[in-house]
Motif scaffolding. Structure first.
Motif, PDB file in Angstrom:
ATOM      1  N   LEU A 326       0.865  -1.185   0.032  1.00 12.55           N
ATOM      2  CA  LEU A 326       0.032  -0.092   0.150  1.00 12.55           C
ATOM      3  C   LEU A 326       0.827   1.130  -0.057  1.00 12.55           C
ATOM      4  CD1 LEU A 326      -2.476  -1.361   2.709  1.00 12.55           C
ATOM      5  CD2 LEU A 326      -2.778  -1.392   0.405  1.00 12.55           C
ATOM      6  N   GLY A 362      -6.621  -0.054   2.759  1.00 16.37           N
ATOM      7  CA  GLY A 362      -5.543   0.990   2.929  1.00 16.37           C
ATOM      8  C   GLY A 362      -5.983   1.342   4.573  1.00 16.37           C
ATOM      9  N   VAL A 365      -2.366   2.260   6.083  1.00 14.90           N
ATOM     10  CA  VAL A 365      -1.756   3.477   5.469  1.00 14.90           C
ATOM     11  C   VAL A 365      -2.526   4.694   6.284  1.00 14.90           C
ATOM     12  CG1 VAL A 365      -1.853   4.872   3.447  1.00 14.90           C
ATOM     13  CG2 VAL A 365      -1.447   2.489   3.157  1.00 14.90           C
TER      14      VAL A 365
END
Length: 644
Positions: A326, A362, A365
């Protein structure tokens, strides 16, 4: 001297309305407004303006119930509010009032403190003087040649420093083009220092249609000695640095250099460091003067800001995804952008954050982005997957253990909580945490204290907790698979990341990043996707989201023999994505089923797609969860494995 401060930092308290003079003989003065406030030259006015263009009684400001209204008192020059002539107007905050040559602000956000105004700006006159009306059509002031040249030069300089942030290559083209125009150069070049080797690299030389040679001494003095350089080179003395593909001394002096060259070079300085060199050349003797060199040198110092911005853009555009597959690729999706903007705002607090969304969307992230935007950014970011560790080992992994706590514990070991002290602990897949371990995590969240496994000493850790899950925790709470008190403790701030199929505008940029990463790993030169490949990727539903996209790109890059990926490189996705559609079409073509049967089958397939997660299935179907439950009961739906 006028010192202005931003009123946004001042407390919003009730204070008398006021006018602030920002231009004219009374500049810097502040006047409070009463019930009726008259403005003019006459000494009997509440506000006396020492401006010959103002009438004796020019205007009055009357306080109404909740506002102030300004009226023209028959003045010769009238009143302008924000550049518009008016006879009467209700004043709003920050309105600009122009009376004669005097400009005032009503209740401005700017505050003048420690103001000092010279008497030399004051104009004295007798009360018999009559203000003369300003008549348009008077002869315009004409600039001389020197003034014109100065204005044109400033405009060109403005063009250079108005350049938007761009990559180094794009900046070079704009910058060199402007330099050629500003200095009427026949040739110009930009050389920048390589970040790794520290050597100069020629980014661009103009014009591009002919071979360009650069004076060695001009480049050396500018880069190594950090001094500007001006020289006239006779044709027989031209010493050049060949560009790539040209041999040293392999070419004779070009015909256009028969008149010689005037050369200027200057370092691009950021403090004491030289980021690069700019060079301009003009055919002929005495093409540039010392004044030109002084301007060029100043430009070199100012250009460092543009170069640094370009290098930052280069870094962001070539930044590769991390090992999780990611990356913080700037999203084009408004919903995702809003989530990251909100996340930055909450980063300053230590409140618990829970991030929901399907696997591969994600979540880690986003957790890292919150950490990097927080005061804990210099501390550690520790990630722990709750579903990847067996329940009997999770406690020792989280809290650590003392030597001899269990078989194999040969030395004291810190857990993830201690490792994250002063930073952030990211608990991924928190919904899969064993129910027996949830009270211990809850205790730490409440007290920030814990015991190592086998230990008797109470320990503290300053850790912010960010959790993530692809499980519907509210449903898990109702089904007694997740503690309600732990859910409330974690759910202070919640973000939900949408799946990739709902943010198709991000597929192209993400694919480009993953192509760069995969190409670098495999040692291939891949240019990118063609339109057929991009269309296929955008049509695919991506049940594995961004992680699946990364894997698909890597597979295509490894197997391809071309430099451009096409839809053929992703043919394996077609079978995965459209098998369901083909099956549905073949079944529907067999017979015309009743509506209720079609609805039942469709609901069942959606439930199976989301592994019987009723919350996600209801969202996909566009109905309330209670409606979905009623349909499940009505059609007596069960997982297919339990069908008799």
């Amino acid at each position: 001297m006028l010192i202005m401060t931003d009123m946004a930092s001042q407390p919003n308290v009730s204070s008398p309305s006021r006018l602030l003079v920002i231009q004219g003989p009374d500049i810097g003065r502040t006047f409070e407004l009463g019930e009726i406030t008259r403005l003019g030259r006459d000494a009997e006015n509440e506000i006396v303006l020492h401006d010959p263009n103002v009438s004796r009684v020019h205007a009055e400001i009357v306080k109404e119930r909740f506002s102030f209204k300004i009226r023209d008192c028959g003045s010769r020059n009238g009143i302008l509010i924000n550049g518009i002539r008016v006879k009467e107007k209700t004043l709003l905050k920050n309105d600009e009032i122009q009376i004669g040559a005097t400009r005032l602000l009503f209740n401005p956000d700017l505050r003048i403190e420690h103001a000092w105004c010279s008497d030399s700006r004051a104009i004295y006159y007798t009360s018999e003087d009559v203000t003369q009306e300003m008549v348009p059509g008077e002869p315009e002031e004409v600039l001389g040649e020197v003034e014109k040249s100065l204005v044109e030069m400033l405009a060109k300089l403005g063009d250079i420093f108005a350049l938007a942030p761009a990559t180094t290559e794009n900046l070079a083209r704009s910058l060199v083009t402007h330099l050629m125009e500003l200095f009427s150069a026949d040739r110009a070049a930009l050389l920048l220092r390589e970040r790794v080797t520290g050597k100069l690299r020629t980014v661009l030389c103009l014009p591009e249609h002919s071979a360009t040679y650069l004076n060695k001494q001009a480049v050396s003095v500018a880069y190594e000695e950090k001094r500007p350089y001006l020289s006239y080179e006779r044709p027989e003395h031209l010493r050049r640095i060949p560009l790539s593909g040209q041999s040293e001394g392999g070419s004779s002096t070009p015909p256009e250099f028969e008149q010689g060259l005037t050369i200027m070079s200057t370092p691009i300085l950021a403090g004491s460091a030289a980021l690069g060199v700019m060079v301009v050349e003009k055919i002929g003797e005495a093409g540039y003067s010392l004044k030109d060199l002084a301007l060029f040198s100043a430009l070199g110092k100012m250009t460092s800001v543009l170069v640094k911005s370009a290098q930052l853009v280069d870094f962001l555009e070539t930044r590769l995804p991390d090992d999780t597959g990611l990356d913080v690729v700037p999203s084009r999706n408004l919903k995702v952008r809003a989530i990251f903007e909100q996340a930055v705002r909450v980063a300053s607090s230590d409140a618990c954050v829970i991030i929901t969304g399907e696997s591969g969307t994600g979540k880690e992230v986003l957790a890292r982005a919150i950490h990097e935007a927080s005061p804990r950014r210099n501390g550690p970011f520790v990630a722990l997957n709750c579903s990847a560790i067996p329940a009997n080992l999770f406690e020792s992994e989280l809290f650590g253990y003392e030597r001899g706590a269990f078989t194999g514990a040969t030395q004291t070991t810190r857990g993830k909580i201690e490792a994250a002290h002063g930073g952030t602990l990211f608990l991924d897949e928190i919904g899969n945490l064993d129910l027996s371990l949830q009270p211990k995590l809850l205790h730490f969240l409440q007290s920030h204290t814990f015991y190592r496994v086998g230990g008797t000493q109470l320990r503290e850790a300053d850790v912010r907790i960010i959790a993530a899950t692809n499980v519907d925790l509210e449903e898990a709470v109702r089904e007694k698979r997740f503690r309600e008190d732990l859910w409330y403790r974690l759910n202070v701030i919640q973000f939900h990341l949408p799946p990739l199929r709902e943010r198709k505008e991000d597929i192209g940029p993400l694919a480009d990043y993953f192509i760069r990463k995969a190409a670098r790993r495999s040692g291939k030169e891949i240019i990118g996707l063609d339109s057929s490949a991009l269309i296929l990727l955008e049509r695919y539903t991506w049940p594995g989201n961004i992680r699946e996209l990364a894997n698909a790109i890597e597979r295509a890059v490894i197997l391809t023999t071309e430099q451009i990926l096409t839809d053929k490189d992703f043919s394996f996705l077609v079978h995965q994505n459209f098998d369901f559609d083909k099956k549905r079409k073949s079944e529907s073509s067999t017979r015309m089923a009743p509506l209720a049967e079609v609805e039942k089958e469709h609901i069942l397939r959606v439930l199976e797609y989301f592994n019987w997660n009723q919350g996600k299935a209801a969202e996909a179907l566009g109905v309330h969860r209670n409606t979905l439950r009623n349909k499940i009961n009505e059609y007596q739906l069960r997982p297919r494995s339990s069908h008799g």
